[in-house]
Design a protein around this motif. Sequence first.
Motif, PDB file in Angstrom:
ATOM      1  N   THR A  50     -28.905 -17.177 -80.399  1.00 19.05           N
ATOM      2  CA  THR A  50     -29.469 -16.934 -79.064  1.00 19.05           C
ATOM      3  C   THR A  50     -28.987 -15.608 -78.507  1.00 19.05           C
ATOM      4  OG1 THR A  50     -29.570 -19.320 -78.669  1.00 19.05           O
ATOM      5  CG2 THR A  50     -29.751 -17.886 -76.750  1.00 19.05           C
ATOM      6  N   TRP A  51     -27.663 -15.313 -78.650  1.00 18.48           N
ATOM      7  CA  TRP A  51     -27.131 -14.024 -78.181  1.00 18.48           C
ATOM      8  C   TRP A  51     -27.858 -12.876 -78.865  1.00 18.48           C
ATOM      9  CZ3 TRP A  51     -24.600 -13.910 -73.898  1.00 18.48           C
ATOM     10  CH2 TRP A  51     -23.644 -14.878 -73.570  1.00 18.48           C
ATOM     11  N   LEU A  52     -28.033 -12.998 -80.186  1.00 15.35           N
ATOM     12  CA  LEU A  52     -28.681 -11.926 -80.940  1.00 15.35           C
ATOM     13  C   LEU A  52     -30.149 -11.783 -80.554  1.00 15.35           C
ATOM     14  CD1 LEU A  52     -26.973 -12.501 -84.401  1.00 15.35           C
ATOM     15  CD2 LEU A  52     -26.473 -10.721 -82.706  1.00 15.35           C
ATOM     16  N   ALA A  53     -30.821 -12.900 -80.296  1.00  8.21           N
ATOM     17  CA  ALA A  53     -32.211 -12.846 -79.849  1.00  8.21           C
ATOM     18  C   ALA A  53     -32.302 -12.191 -78.472  1.00  8.21           C
ATOM     19  CB  ALA A  53     -32.811 -14.248 -79.816  1.00  8.21           C
ATOM     20  N   LEU A  54     -31.358 -12.500 -77.597  1.00  6.04           N
ATOM     21  CA  LEU A  54     -31.337 -11.863 -76.278  1.00  6.04           C
ATOM     22  C   LEU A  54     -31.141 -10.359 -76.413  1.00  6.04           C
ATOM     23  CD1 LEU A  54     -29.187 -14.464 -74.297  1.00  6.04           C
ATOM     24  CD2 LEU A  54     -31.546 -13.820 -73.771  1.00  6.04           C
ATOM     25  N   SER A  55     -30.298  -9.949 -77.344  1.00 15.83           N
ATOM     26  CA  SER A  55     -30.020  -8.516 -77.512  1.00 15.83           C
ATOM     27  C   SER A  55     -31.211  -7.752 -78.076  1.00 15.83           C
ATOM     28  CB  SER A  55     -28.794  -8.307 -78.408  1.00 15.83           C
ATOM     29  OG  SER A  55     -29.108  -8.597 -79.757  1.00 15.83           O
ATOM     30  N   SER A  56     -32.154  -8.463 -78.684  1.00 17.38           N
ATOM     31  CA  SER A  56     -33.316  -7.787 -79.261  1.00 17.38           C
ATOM     32  C   SER A  56     -34.473  -7.651 -78.269  1.00 17.38           C
ATOM     33  CB  SER A  56     -33.784  -8.535 -80.510  1.00 17.38           C
ATOM     34  OG  SER A  56     -34.301  -9.805 -80.140  1.00 17.38           O
ATOM     35  N   GLN A  57     -34.287  -8.155 -77.053  1.00 20.39           N
ATOM     36  CA  GLN A  57     -35.347  -8.077 -76.051  1.00 20.39           C
ATOM     37  C   GLN A  57     -35.547  -6.640 -75.578  1.00 20.39           C
ATOM     38  OE1 GLN A  57     -37.257 -10.968 -75.037  1.00 20.39           O
ATOM     39  NE2 GLN A  57     -36.259 -11.395 -76.979  1.00 20.39           N
ATOM     40  N   THR A  58     -36.772  -6.319 -75.192  1.00 20.53           N
ATOM     41  CA  THR A  58     -37.064  -4.991 -74.661  1.00 20.53           C
ATOM     42  C   THR A  58     -36.709  -4.960 -73.181  1.00 20.53           C
ATOM     43  OG1 THR A  58     -39.334  -5.641 -74.157  1.00 20.53           O
ATOM     44  CG2 THR A  58     -38.945  -4.593 -76.297  1.00 20.53           C
ATOM     45  N   GLY A  59     -36.499  -3.771 -72.674  1.00 20.10           N
ATOM     46  CA  GLY A  59     -36.234  -3.605 -71.250  1.00 20.10           C
ATOM     47  C   GLY A  59     -34.773  -3.754 -70.861  1.00 20.10           C
ATOM     48  N   GLU A  98     -26.216  -0.384 -73.429  1.00 20.85           N
ATOM     49  CA  GLU A  98     -24.907  -0.942 -73.104  1.00 20.85           C
ATOM     50  C   GLU A  98     -24.965  -2.472 -73.054  1.00 20.85           C
ATOM     51  OE1 GLU A  98     -21.740  -0.848 -69.409  1.00 20.85           O
ATOM     52  OE2 GLU A  98     -23.183   0.793 -69.609  1.00 20.85           O
ATOM     53  N   LEU A  99     -25.986  -3.012 -72.390  1.00 23.67           N
ATOM     54  CA  LEU A  99     -26.139  -4.467 -72.313  1.00 23.67           C
ATOM     55  C   LEU A  99     -26.434  -5.040 -73.689  1.00 23.67           C
ATOM     56  CD1 LEU A  99     -26.283  -7.106 -70.777  1.00 23.67           C
ATOM     57  CD2 LEU A  99     -28.648  -6.566 -70.163  1.00 23.67           C
ATOM     58  N   ARG A 100     -27.244  -4.339 -74.472  1.00 24.69           N
ATOM     59  CA  ARG A 100     -27.557  -4.800 -75.828  1.00 24.69           C
ATOM     60  C   ARG A 100     -26.273  -4.909 -76.660  1.00 24.69           C
ATOM     61  NH1 ARG A 100     -31.656  -2.052 -76.467  1.00 24.69           N
ATOM     62  NH2 ARG A 100     -33.173  -3.702 -76.390  1.00 24.69           N
ATOM     63  N   ALA A 101     -25.409  -3.928 -76.561  1.00 24.87           N
ATOM     64  CA  ALA A 101     -24.147  -3.950 -77.300  1.00 24.87           C
ATOM     65  C   ALA A 101     -23.264  -5.096 -76.820  1.00 24.87           C
ATOM     66  CB  ALA A 101     -23.423  -2.617 -77.154  1.00 24.87           C
ATOM     67  N   GLU A 102     -23.232  -5.310 -75.510  1.00 17.78           N
ATOM     68  CA  GLU A 102     -22.424  -6.408 -74.950  1.00 17.78           C
ATOM     69  C   GLU A 102     -22.940  -7.764 -75.432  1.00 17.78           C
ATOM     70  OE1 GLU A 102     -19.326  -8.107 -73.158  1.00 17.78           O
ATOM     71  OE2 GLU A 102     -19.654  -5.949 -73.237  1.00 17.78           O
ATOM     72  N   LEU A 103     -24.254  -7.932 -75.472  1.00 14.15           N
ATOM     73  CA  LEU A 103     -24.830  -9.187 -75.958  1.00 14.15           C
ATOM     74  C   LEU A 103     -24.485  -9.416 -77.426  1.00 14.15           C
ATOM     75  CD1 LEU A 103     -28.294  -9.003 -74.210  1.00 14.15           C
ATOM     76  CD2 LEU A 103     -26.512 -10.693 -73.755  1.00 14.15           C
ATOM     77  N   ARG A 104     -24.510  -8.361 -78.202  1.00 18.25           N
ATOM     78  CA  ARG A 104     -24.156  -8.497 -79.622  1.00 18.25           C
ATOM     79  C   ARG A 104     -22.685  -8.847 -79.792  1.00 18.25           C
ATOM     80  NH1 ARG A 104     -27.936  -3.588 -81.466  1.00 18.25           N
ATOM     81  NH2 ARG A 104     -29.836  -4.805 -81.686  1.00 18.25           N
TER      82      ARG A 104
END
Length: 119
Positions: A23-32, A36-42
């Motif tokens: 789920t975290w990885l799927a959230l990080s792949s979202q557009t928009g 920085e947030l993408r890295a934090e989610l990963r």
Amino acid sequence: MATLTGFQYDLELQCQGSVDAPTWLALSSQTGITDELRAELRRSSSIALEYGDMDFRPPVFHDLRHTAVSLYLSVTKNVKHVQRIAGHKDATTTLNTYAELFEDDFFTAANGLDRLVAE
């Protein structure tokens, strides 16, 4: 929780009432979202959150005192005055407890000195 479950369902992830690595990885792949947030989610992918989990302790009444003293100190910058209001034995206690409020003052002073030297 409904949003999370809907997100997991839409992406055909396991809907178990928790946020797991997929789920975290799927959230990080979202557009928009920002990089920085993408890295934090990963980075969060190693954390599993169950429904009802909290990442901080619930607030207690004493937290209101800290909030009030912090706000007063950030406005007045008068440690002796705040010490008396807070009922601390001496100003050292006040400074040791609320010293992080003064970190920005270092940069403000440094910028002020830079302006003086530049003139």
